[in-house]
Write a protein that holds these residues in place. Structure first.
Motif, PDB file in Angstrom:
ATOM      1  N   ARG A 201       0.964  12.181   0.742  1.00  0.00           N
ATOM      2  CA  ARG A 201       1.952  11.096   0.848  1.00  0.00           C
ATOM      3  C   ARG A 201       2.458  10.620  -0.509  1.00  0.00           C
ATOM      4  O   ARG A 201       2.963   9.499  -0.631  1.00  0.00           O
ATOM      5  N   ASN A 202       2.368  11.474  -1.513  1.00  0.00           N
ATOM      6  CA  ASN A 202       2.840  11.137  -2.851  1.00  0.00           C
ATOM      7  C   ASN A 202       4.333  10.794  -2.807  1.00  0.00           C
ATOM      8  O   ASN A 202       5.156  11.598  -2.380  1.00  0.00           O
ATOM      9  N   ALA A 203       4.665   9.583  -3.282  1.00  0.00           N
ATOM     10  CA  ALA A 203       6.059   9.124  -3.213  1.00  0.00           C
ATOM     11  C   ALA A 203       6.976   9.969  -4.089  1.00  0.00           C
ATOM     12  O   ALA A 203       8.145  10.179  -3.747  1.00  0.00           O
ATOM     13  N   SER A 204       6.463  10.473  -5.223  1.00  0.00           N
ATOM     14  CA  SER A 204       7.280  11.297  -6.123  1.00  0.00           C
ATOM     15  C   SER A 204       7.665  12.611  -5.461  1.00  0.00           C
ATOM     16  O   SER A 204       8.794  13.093  -5.611  1.00  0.00           O
ATOM     17  N   HIS A 218      10.261  17.259   5.892  1.00  0.00           N
ATOM     18  CA  HIS A 218       9.072  17.008   5.076  1.00  0.00           C
ATOM     19  C   HIS A 218       7.970  16.423   5.947  1.00  0.00           C
ATOM     20  O   HIS A 218       8.144  15.370   6.568  1.00  0.00           O
ATOM     21  N   GLY A 219       6.851  17.131   6.022  1.00  0.00           N
ATOM     22  CA  GLY A 219       5.706  16.646   6.771  1.00  0.00           C
ATOM     23  C   GLY A 219       4.580  16.251   5.832  1.00  0.00           C
ATOM     24  O   GLY A 219       4.527  16.700   4.679  1.00  0.00           O
ATOM     25  N   ILE A 220       3.677  15.403   6.309  1.00  0.00           N
ATOM     26  CA  ILE A 220       2.547  14.990   5.486  1.00  0.00           C
ATOM     27  C   ILE A 220       1.252  15.576   6.041  1.00  0.00           C
ATOM     28  O   ILE A 220       1.131  15.846   7.230  1.00  0.00           O
ATOM     29  N   THR A 227      -7.999  10.442   5.853  1.00  0.00           N
ATOM     30  CA  THR A 227      -8.821   9.859   4.787  1.00  0.00           C
ATOM     31  C   THR A 227      -8.491   8.381   4.608  1.00  0.00           C
ATOM     32  O   THR A 227      -9.385   7.536   4.441  1.00  0.00           O
ATOM     33  N   ASN A 228      -7.197   8.054   4.648  1.00  0.00           N
ATOM     34  CA  ASN A 228      -6.786   6.656   4.543  1.00  0.00           C
ATOM     35  C   ASN A 228      -7.239   5.851   5.752  1.00  0.00           C
ATOM     36  O   ASN A 228      -7.632   4.679   5.627  1.00  0.00           O
ATOM     37  N   VAL A 229      -7.193   6.454   6.927  1.00  0.00           N
ATOM     38  CA  VAL A 229      -7.649   5.761   8.147  1.00  0.00           C
ATOM     39  C   VAL A 229      -9.128   5.413   8.033  1.00  0.00           C
ATOM     40  O   VAL A 229      -9.544   4.295   8.348  1.00  0.00           O
ATOM     41  N   VAL A 230      -9.929   6.372   7.575  1.00  0.00           N
ATOM     42  CA  VAL A 230     -11.364   6.144   7.414  1.00  0.00           C
ATOM     43  C   VAL A 230     -11.628   5.039   6.390  1.00  0.00           C
ATOM     44  O   VAL A 230     -12.528   4.202   6.559  1.00  0.00           O
ATOM     45  N   SER A 231     -10.828   5.021   5.312  1.00  0.00           N
ATOM     46  CA  SER A 231     -11.048   4.059   4.217  1.00  0.00           C
ATOM     47  C   SER A 231     -10.672   2.637   4.605  1.00  0.00           C
ATOM     48  O   SER A 231     -11.355   1.679   4.212  1.00  0.00           O
ATOM     49  N   LEU A 272       0.492   3.703  11.139  1.00  0.00           N
ATOM     50  CA  LEU A 272       0.899   5.067  11.491  1.00  0.00           C
ATOM     51  C   LEU A 272       2.402   5.152  11.730  1.00  0.00           C
ATOM     52  O   LEU A 272       3.041   6.157  11.401  1.00  0.00           O
ATOM     53  N   ARG A 273       2.970   4.103  12.319  1.00  0.00           N
ATOM     54  CA  ARG A 273       4.424   4.076  12.511  1.00  0.00           C
ATOM     55  C   ARG A 273       5.134   4.056  11.155  1.00  0.00           C
ATOM     56  O   ARG A 273       6.138   4.746  10.950  1.00  0.00           O
ATOM     57  N   GLU A 274       4.629   3.248  10.230  1.00  0.00           N
ATOM     58  CA  GLU A 274       5.238   3.156   8.897  1.00  0.00           C
ATOM     59  C   GLU A 274       5.130   4.468   8.135  1.00  0.00           C
ATOM     60  O   GLU A 274       5.986   4.788   7.303  1.00  0.00           O
ATOM     61  N   ALA A 275       4.065   5.250   8.425  1.00  0.00           N
ATOM     62  CA  ALA A 275       3.910   6.555   7.781  1.00  0.00           C
ATOM     63  C   ALA A 275       4.890   7.573   8.340  1.00  0.00           C
ATOM     64  O   ALA A 275       4.984   8.687   7.821  1.00  0.00           O
ATOM     65  N   ASP A 276       5.629   7.182   9.402  1.00  0.00           N
ATOM     66  CA  ASP A 276       6.637   8.012  10.071  1.00  0.00           C
ATOM     67  C   ASP A 276       5.952   9.100  10.917  1.00  0.00           C
ATOM     68  O   ASP A 276       5.554  10.149  10.399  1.00  0.00           O
ATOM     69  N   VAL A 277       5.842   8.820  12.205  1.00  0.00           N
ATOM     70  CA  VAL A 277       5.130   9.741  13.107  1.00  0.00           C
ATOM     71  C   VAL A 277       5.762  11.128  13.130  1.00  0.00           C
ATOM     72  O   VAL A 277       5.092  12.126  13.397  1.00  0.00           O
ATOM     73  N   ARG A 278       7.048  11.216  12.815  1.00  0.00           N
ATOM     74  CA  ARG A 278       7.708  12.528  12.802  1.00  0.00           C
ATOM     75  C   ARG A 278       7.148  13.432  11.707  1.00  0.00           C
ATOM     76  O   ARG A 278       7.295  14.648  11.769  1.00  0.00           O
ATOM     77  N   LYS A 279       6.491  12.825  10.717  1.00  0.00           N
ATOM     78  CA  LYS A 279       5.965  13.616   9.602  1.00  0.00           C
ATOM     79  C   LYS A 279       4.540  14.109   9.837  1.00  0.00           C
ATOM     80  O   LYS A 279       4.102  15.044   9.175  1.00  0.00           O
ATOM     81  N   TRP A 280       3.815  13.478  10.768  1.00  0.00           N
ATOM     82  CA  TRP A 280       2.413  13.892  10.954  1.00  0.00           C
ATOM     83  C   TRP A 280       2.069  14.308  12.383  1.00  0.00           C
ATOM     84  O   TRP A 280       1.007  14.891  12.620  1.00  0.00           O
ATOM     85  N   ALA A 281       2.944  14.045  13.344  1.00  0.00           N
ATOM     86  CA  ALA A 281       2.676  14.432  14.735  1.00  0.00           C
ATOM     87  C   ALA A 281       3.373  15.752  15.046  1.00  0.00           C
ATOM     88  O   ALA A 281       4.601  15.857  14.919  1.00  0.00           O
ATOM     89  N   CYS A 282       2.619  16.750  15.474  1.00  0.00           N
ATOM     90  CA  CYS A 282       3.182  18.085  15.765  1.00  0.00           C
ATOM     91  C   CYS A 282       4.308  18.023  16.778  1.00  0.00           C
ATOM     92  O   CYS A 282       5.333  18.703  16.644  1.00  0.00           O
ATOM     93  N   SER A 283       4.131  17.230  17.831  1.00  0.00           N
ATOM     94  CA  SER A 283       5.105  17.211  18.919  1.00  0.00           C
ATOM     95  C   SER A 283       6.427  16.564  18.525  1.00  0.00           C
ATOM     96  O   SER A 283       7.430  16.716  19.235  1.00  0.00           O
ATOM     97  N   LEU A 284       6.449  15.840  17.406  1.00  0.00           N
ATOM     98  CA  LEU A 284       7.663  15.138  16.991  1.00  0.00           C
ATOM     99  C   LEU A 284       8.297  15.705  15.730  1.00  0.00           C
ATOM    100  O   LEU A 284       9.374  15.261  15.334  1.00  0.00           O
ATOM    101  N   PHE A 285       7.640  16.679  15.099  1.00  0.00           N
ATOM    102  CA  PHE A 285       8.179  17.220  13.848  1.00  0.00           C
ATOM    103  C   PHE A 285       9.518  17.905  14.132  1.00  0.00           C
ATOM    104  O   PHE A 285       9.627  18.700  15.073  1.00  0.00           O
TER     105      PHE A 285
END
Length: 414
Positions: A201-204, A218-220, A227-231, A272-285
């Motif tokens: 998820r590097n902004a650069s 662009h997917g993440i 890892t962020n969820v666990v933290s 998760l919504r802010e992370a953009d579900v289209r970038k991490w959910a297979c069914s929405l990519f």
């Protein structure tokens, strides 16, 4: 133009070179020979709109033969002679080729640079001809005296082998370095709608991809997200739910999982919504991502280079070249003995799906469409569009356990 100048024994000076304009004239300031060209919108091509093609300079005033083509141009001339990155003419062969075919003398170093360019071109041809259009991006710190960062992009072939495309050494990881790196990558891999990138998820990285490759997706990496969820979110069971939501092939299944997540932790749901579900959910990519959900391919390369990362830059790059040469040689050896229509790993995957498909009933709708029953839920298979309502055929591009009996029912091979 370099080839024209080399063949016709003249040299020229570039007066202006931008994305919009290109203007050159003869090296002799008194000569009338000039060419002006304007860039075509939305293309890398130029259209000549003014040309005085007759040289008025005196041949007796020349002090040398015509312009020597750049290593890139010579590499373009010889790249068809490279079947892959391990084959093709060596620098001395290239010197002889330029001497015999173009009456041009070049140095060994010039020939070596052309050789390296041709090898890179062979890799790019391999990407376009045989690779999934998914590029995995990662970076790692160098541990030599001068530090720095190694940028890596790689693809994955049909047998799930790593296919490194490009490496870059920069002083640090920031917007400028990523912008430069992707700008260089775009020279050989053009922006297009069927291209996808996967990174952390590097902004650069996200900004550079959006600027240089605006038409791509662009997917993440799901591992970085987990890892962020666990933290940050400690509720038991959330990580497993996020992973299942990411892996879900059907949109309805994704909706069920994301609803469970919101019920257990509204805060995580918003994250998760802010992370953009289209970038991490297979069914929405929005593009074909296949099953490449992580940056593991690029991280695996970084792991292999654990010791070379301690070397100075030139020995590091030599180590990378030796590594890739060995990989491609070994794979070529294996593939030369492979006789099946699909790669070994895909054949094994299909074999497992054939076992699971036993007992399914196929009800044909027309020449291509079928309803397949016998699984947990009925599935609609369209062999023409290569889709199935289970989602696996659509995303993975390999016949799922429902498509296989539909194919068999028509007397076809998978």
């Amino acid at each position: 133009m370099e080839i024209l100048a080399m063949k016709n024994n003249f040299d020229y000076t570039v007066i202006k070179s931008t994305r919009k304009w290109w203007y050159i004239r003869c090296k002799d300031a008194l000569c009338n020979w000039t060419v002006r060209a304007e860039g075509i919108d939305g293309s890398t091509y130029f259209m000549i709109n003014q040309c005085d093609g007759r040289h008025s300079c005196a041949p007796s005033k020349k002090r040398k033969f015509g312009k020597t083509a750049s290593a890139r141009t010579i590499g373009t001339l010889i790249q068809h002679r490279f079947d892959d990155a391990n084959d093709g003419p060596k620098p001395n062969d290239i010197i002889q080729f330029m001497r015999m075919e173009h009456s041009c003398e070049i140095t060994y170093w010039h020939a070596w640079e052309a050789h390296e360019f041709a090898i890179a071109a062979a890799k790019v041809r391999g990407f376009y001809n045989a690779m999934r259009r998914v590029i995995v991006v990662d970076e790692t710190f160098l541990k030599n005296k001068y530090k720095g960062t190694l940028l890596v992009v790689t693809a994955v072939d049909g047998n799930s082998n790593l296919y490194p495309i490009a490496f870059g050494v920069v002083d640090s990881e920031n917007g400028d370095s990523w912008g430069w790196f992707f700008g260089q990558l775009k020279v050989v891999i053009a922006d297009c709608q069927d291209l996808a990138f996967v990174s952390d998820r590097n902004a650069s990285i996200s900004k550079a991809i959006g600027t240089v490759y605006p038409r791509s997706a662009h997917g993440i990496c799901i591992h970085h997200l987990l890892t962020n969820v666990v933290s940050f979110f400690k509720t038991k069971g959330l990580t497993a739910l996020v992973e299942k939501a990411s892996r879900a092939y059907r949109y309805t299944e994704f909706q069920e999982r994301i609803t469970e997540i919101f019920d257990m932790s509204p805060e995580l749901g918003r994250y998760l919504r802010e992370a953009d579900v289209r970038k991490w959910a297979c069914s929405l990519f929005p593009r074909s991502r296949y099953d490449i959900r992580t940056t593991n391919p690029a991280e695996s390369i970084n792991s292999v280079l654990r010791i070379p990362r301690e070397y100075p830059v030139i020995p590091l790059l030599d180590s990378i070249r030796e590594l890739l040469t060995r990989w491609f040689y070994e794979r070529r050896l294996l593939s030369s003995k492979h006789v099946d229509p699909l790669t070994a790993k895909v054949e094994r995957k299909i074999d497992r799906r054939i076992v699971k498909a036993k007992g399914f009933q196929v009800y044909k709708v027309d020449n291509f469409r079928s309803v397949v029953k016998g699984d947990i839920y009925d599935c609609h298979v369209d062999l023409e569009r290569r889709t199935c309502t289970c989602g696996k055929y659509d995303i993975g591009k390999i016949p799922c356990r429902h498509a296989i009996p539909a194919i068999y029912s028509r007397g076809m091979e998978v």
